[in-house]
Design a protein around this motif. Structure first.
Motif, PDB file in Angstrom:
ATOM      1  N   MET A   1       0.966  -1.018  -0.159  1.00 55.20           N
ATOM      2  CA  MET A   1      -0.652   0.003   0.339  1.00 55.20           C
ATOM      3  C   MET A   1       0.802   1.098  -0.172  1.00 55.20           C
ATOM      4  N   LYS A   2       0.803   1.877  -0.998  1.00 52.20           N
ATOM      5  CA  LYS A   2       1.148   3.300  -1.071  1.00 52.20           C
ATOM      6  C   LYS A   2       1.255   3.881   0.520  1.00 52.20           C
ATOM      7  N   PRO A   3       2.202   4.884   0.946  1.00 48.89           N
ATOM      8  CA  PRO A   3       2.390   5.758   2.003  1.00 48.89           C
ATOM      9  C   PRO A   3       0.931   6.092   2.414  1.00 48.89           C
ATOM     10  N   TRP A   4       1.278   7.384   1.131  1.00 52.73           N
ATOM     11  CA  TRP A   4       0.196   8.569   0.716  1.00 52.73           C
ATOM     12  C   TRP A   4      -1.301   8.102   1.613  1.00 52.73           C
ATOM     13  N   VAL A   5      -1.601   6.600   0.857  1.00 51.77           N
ATOM     14  CA  VAL A   5      -3.093   5.656   1.115  1.00 51.77           C
ATOM     15  C   VAL A   5      -3.171   5.800   2.199  1.00 51.77           C
TER      16      VAL A   5
ATOM     17  N   VAL B   1      -4.870   6.481   7.831  1.00 52.75           N
ATOM     18  CA  VAL B   1      -5.382   6.796   9.027  1.00 52.75           C
ATOM     19  C   VAL B   1      -5.595   8.714   9.868  1.00 52.75           C
ATOM     20  N   ARG B   2      -5.708   8.452   8.895  1.00 54.78           N
ATOM     21  CA  ARG B   2      -6.345  10.408   9.134  1.00 54.78           C
ATOM     22  C   ARG B   2      -8.277  10.367   9.432  1.00 54.78           C
TER      23      ARG B   2
ATOM     24  N   SER C   1      -2.819  13.144  14.634  1.00 49.31           N
ATOM     25  CA  SER C   1      -1.953  11.960  13.474  1.00 49.31           C
ATOM     26  C   SER C   1      -0.019  13.116  13.449  1.00 49.31           C
ATOM     27  N   TYR C   2      -0.231  14.034  13.507  1.00 52.67           N
ATOM     28  CA  TYR C   2       1.036  15.383  13.877  1.00 52.67           C
ATOM     29  C   TYR C   2       1.974  14.478  15.589  1.00 52.67           C
TER      30      TYR C   2
ATOM     31  N   PHE D   1       1.723  10.811  16.302  1.00 56.55           N
ATOM     32  CA  PHE D   1       2.097  10.061  16.881  1.00 56.55           C
ATOM     33  C   PHE D   1       2.605   8.973  15.944  1.00 56.55           C
ATOM     34  N   PHE D   2       1.805   9.223  14.152  1.00 56.22           N
ATOM     35  CA  PHE D   2       2.299   9.459  12.855  1.00 56.22           C
ATOM     36  C   PHE D   2       3.117  10.019  12.301  1.00 56.22           C
ATOM     37  N   GLY D   3       4.940  10.269  12.820  1.00 55.63           N
ATOM     38  CA  GLY D   3       5.201  10.851  11.862  1.00 55.63           C
ATOM     39  C   GLY D   3       6.324   9.369  11.184  1.00 55.63           C
ATOM     40  N   LYS D   4       6.264   8.282  11.523  1.00 53.98           N
ATOM     41  CA  LYS D   4       6.991   7.747  10.189  1.00 53.98           C
ATOM     42  C   LYS D   4       6.131   8.129   9.325  1.00 53.98           C
ATOM     43  N   LEU D   5       4.523   7.296   9.287  1.00 51.69           N
ATOM     44  CA  LEU D   5       4.000   7.459   8.232  1.00 51.69           C
ATOM     45  C   LEU D   5       4.185   9.005   7.035  1.00 51.69           C
ATOM     46  N   ARG D   6       4.240  10.197   8.261  1.00 49.02           N
ATOM     47  CA  ARG D   6       4.140  10.968   7.597  1.00 49.02           C
ATOM     48  C   ARG D   6       5.869  11.200   6.626  1.00 49.02           C
ATOM     49  N   ASP D   7       6.711  11.359   7.461  1.00 51.58           N
ATOM     50  CA  ASP D   7       7.498  11.101   6.866  1.00 51.58           C
ATOM     51  C   ASP D   7       7.890  10.516   5.683  1.00 51.58           C
TER      52      ASP D   7
END
Length: 77
Positions: free
Chosen positions: A1-5, A10-11, A44-45, A47-53
């Motif tokens: 799955m692409k990271p942006w999807v 999640v958001r 999201s800011y 807890f989901f830093g790795k996914l955002r990166d």
């Protein structure tokens, strides 16, 4: 799955859960939507830093690659 999807899902999921909880508590729908958006952003800011990166890396890779392959366009002529 692409990271942006994954990041988008999640958001949206965090927003939906926060909105449902706030609506169950009895807060007005428009205020609950605003609060759910703020809560979703904060969660999201934090807890989901790795996914955002990962999304940022994917976007950077897409921008770095040339839109048109010069060799392919020369061969096509």
């Amino acid at each position: 799955m692409k990271p942006w999807v994954a990041y988008t899902l999640v958001r949206v999921g965090v927003f939906a859960v926060a909105l449902a909880v706030l609506m169950l508590v009895g807060i007005e729908w428009w205020l609950a939507a605003i609060l759910a958006a703020v809560i979703g952003f904060c969660v999201s800011y934090i807890f989901f830093g790795k996914l955002r990166d990962a999304v940022n890396r994917d976007i950077a890779e897409r921008r770095a690659s040339p839109a048109v392959d010069v060799d392919a366009s020369v061969e096509d002529r």
